[in-house]
Motif scaffolding. Structure first.
Motif, PDB file in Angstrom:
ATOM      1  N   ALA A  60       0.800   7.363   5.911  1.00 30.19           N
ATOM      2  CA  ALA A  60      -0.312   6.837   5.128  1.00 30.19           C
ATOM      3  C   ALA A  60       0.172   5.687   4.028  1.00 30.19           C
ATOM      4  O   ALA A  60      -0.372   4.644   3.851  1.00 30.19           O
ATOM      5  N   GLU A  61       1.474   5.624   3.656  1.00 28.19           N
ATOM      6  CA  GLU A  61       2.062   4.852   2.788  1.00 28.19           C
ATOM      7  C   GLU A  61       2.124   3.336   3.597  1.00 28.19           C
ATOM      8  O   GLU A  61       1.903   2.377   3.219  1.00 28.19           O
ATOM      9  N   LEU A  62       2.778   3.607   4.790  1.00 27.63           N
ATOM     10  CA  LEU A  62       2.623   2.372   5.769  1.00 27.63           C
ATOM     11  C   LEU A  62       1.322   1.628   5.696  1.00 27.63           C
ATOM     12  O   LEU A  62       1.197   0.396   5.994  1.00 27.63           O
ATOM     13  N   LYS A  63       0.359   2.428   6.350  1.00 24.57           N
ATOM     14  CA  LYS A  63      -0.888   1.688   6.213  1.00 24.57           C
ATOM     15  C   LYS A  63      -1.662   1.169   4.991  1.00 24.57           C
ATOM     16  O   LYS A  63      -1.954   0.049   5.031  1.00 24.57           O
ATOM     17  N   VAL A  64      -1.378   1.741   3.798  1.00 23.43           N
ATOM     18  CA  VAL A  64      -1.529   1.209   2.429  1.00 23.43           C
ATOM     19  C   VAL A  64      -0.775   0.001   2.534  1.00 23.43           C
ATOM     20  O   VAL A  64      -1.457  -1.063   1.845  1.00 23.43           O
ATOM     21  N   ARG A  65       0.658  -0.141   2.731  1.00 21.80           N
ATOM     22  CA  ARG A  65       1.283  -1.339   2.505  1.00 21.80           C
ATOM     23  C   ARG A  65       0.800  -2.565   3.355  1.00 21.80           C
ATOM     24  O   ARG A  65       0.846  -3.423   3.184  1.00 21.80           O
ATOM     25  N   GLN A  66       0.416  -2.144   4.675  1.00 21.14           N
ATOM     26  CA  GLN A  66      -0.119  -3.104   5.663  1.00 21.14           C
ATOM     27  C   GLN A  66      -1.524  -3.554   5.148  1.00 21.14           C
ATOM     28  O   GLN A  66      -1.727  -5.051   5.015  1.00 21.14           O
ATOM     29  N   LEU A  67      -2.439  -2.711   4.459  1.00 25.32           N
ATOM     30  CA  LEU A  67      -3.746  -3.327   4.031  1.00 25.32           C
ATOM     31  C   LEU A  67      -3.480  -3.901   2.765  1.00 25.32           C
ATOM     32  O   LEU A  67      -4.271  -5.093   2.587  1.00 25.32           O
ATOM     33  N   ALA A  68      -2.639  -3.742   1.841  1.00 23.87           N
ATOM     34  CA  ALA A  68      -2.215  -4.326   0.500  1.00 23.87           C
ATOM     35  C   ALA A  68      -1.356  -5.540   0.863  1.00 23.87           C
ATOM     36  O   ALA A  68      -1.236  -6.455  -0.115  1.00 23.87           O
ATOM     37  N   GLY A  69      -0.848  -5.736   1.986  1.00 23.83           N
ATOM     38  CA  GLY A  69       0.150  -7.203   2.213  1.00 23.83           C
ATOM     39  C   GLY A  69       1.510  -6.931   1.272  1.00 23.83           C
ATOM     40  O   GLY A  69       1.941  -7.892   0.909  1.00 23.83           O
ATOM     41  N   GLU A  70       1.973  -5.772   1.426  1.00 25.22           N
ATOM     42  CA  GLU A  70       3.232  -5.573   0.802  1.00 25.22           C
ATOM     43  C   GLU A  70       3.430  -5.974  -0.494  1.00 25.22           C
ATOM     44  O   GLU A  70       4.404  -5.919  -1.375  1.00 25.22           O
ATOM     45  N   GLU A  71       2.217  -5.790  -1.320  1.00 25.48           N
ATOM     46  CA  GLU A  71       2.221  -5.953  -2.778  1.00 25.48           C
ATOM     47  C   GLU A  71       2.063  -4.862  -3.552  1.00 25.48           C
ATOM     48  O   GLU A  71       1.152  -4.740  -4.502  1.00 25.48           O
ATOM     49  N   LEU A  72       2.731  -3.894  -3.266  1.00 22.77           N
ATOM     50  CA  LEU A  72       2.676  -2.642  -3.902  1.00 22.77           C
ATOM     51  C   LEU A  72       3.833  -2.500  -4.972  1.00 22.77           C
ATOM     52  O   LEU A  72       4.910  -2.781  -4.661  1.00 22.77           O
ATOM     53  N   THR A  73       3.473  -1.775  -6.022  1.00 19.38           N
ATOM     54  CA  THR A  73       4.318  -1.570  -6.928  1.00 19.38           C
ATOM     55  C   THR A  73       4.747  -0.025  -6.993  1.00 19.38           C
ATOM     56  O   THR A  73       3.733   0.874  -6.884  1.00 19.38           O
ATOM     57  N   SER A  74       5.907   0.268  -6.642  1.00 14.76           N
ATOM     58  CA  SER A  74       6.311   1.752  -6.791  1.00 14.76           C
ATOM     59  C   SER A  74       5.892   2.513  -8.064  1.00 14.76           C
ATOM     60  O   SER A  74       5.655   1.740  -9.198  1.00 14.76           O
ATOM     61  N   PHE A  75       5.632   3.719  -8.188  1.00 17.43           N
ATOM     62  CA  PHE A  75       5.195   4.598  -9.220  1.00 17.43           C
ATOM     63  C   PHE A  75       6.416   4.636 -10.337  1.00 17.43           C
ATOM     64  O   PHE A  75       6.281   4.439 -11.537  1.00 17.43           O
ATOM     65  N   GLU A  76       7.653   4.420  -9.932  1.00 15.65           N
ATOM     66  CA  GLU A  76       8.780   4.431 -10.865  1.00 15.65           C
ATOM     67  C   GLU A  76       8.602   2.890 -11.547  1.00 15.65           C
ATOM     68  O   GLU A  76       9.117   2.858 -12.617  1.00 15.65           O
ATOM     69  N   GLU A  77       8.316   1.920 -10.676  1.00 15.54           N
ATOM     70  CA  GLU A  77       8.326   0.590 -11.504  1.00 15.54           C
ATOM     71  C   GLU A  77       7.042   0.534 -12.438  1.00 15.54           C
ATOM     72  O   GLU A  77       7.377  -0.274 -13.208  1.00 15.54           O
TER      73      GLU A  77
END
Length: 79
Positions: A60-77
């Motif tokens: 699921a994380e991989l799919k979200v990253r693909q859909l978002a274009g790798e522009e995700l911020t981790s929860f820690e950040e």
């Protein structure tokens, strides 16, 4: 964990099903009322369920990253 029917194969479970069964196994093991053999079988199934949940979350994380274009911020950040 109901004993009336054979449990589904771990590979066929959704994340929600696997997590619910894992929680049930943990609760049963915490009670400690099973024989050693039954406890070991439950622990082994719990390990498989944990791996299934982790794999589904990773997919699921991989799919979200693909859909978002790798522009995700981790929860820690984000904090």
């Amino acid at each position: 964990m109901p004993k009336a029917s054979a449990p589904k194969k771990v590979e066929e479970l959704s994340y929600e099903e696997a997590l619910a069964e894992l929680e049930s196994i943990v609760a049963s093991l915490e009670e400690g009322e099973q024989k050693l053999e039954e406890s070991m079988a439950m622990f082994e199934r719990g390990q498989l369920l944990m791996k299934r949940c982790a794999a589904l979350l990773e997919a699921a994380e991989l799919k979200v990253r693909q859909l978002a274009g790798e522009e995700l911020t981790s929860f820690e950040e984000a904090e």
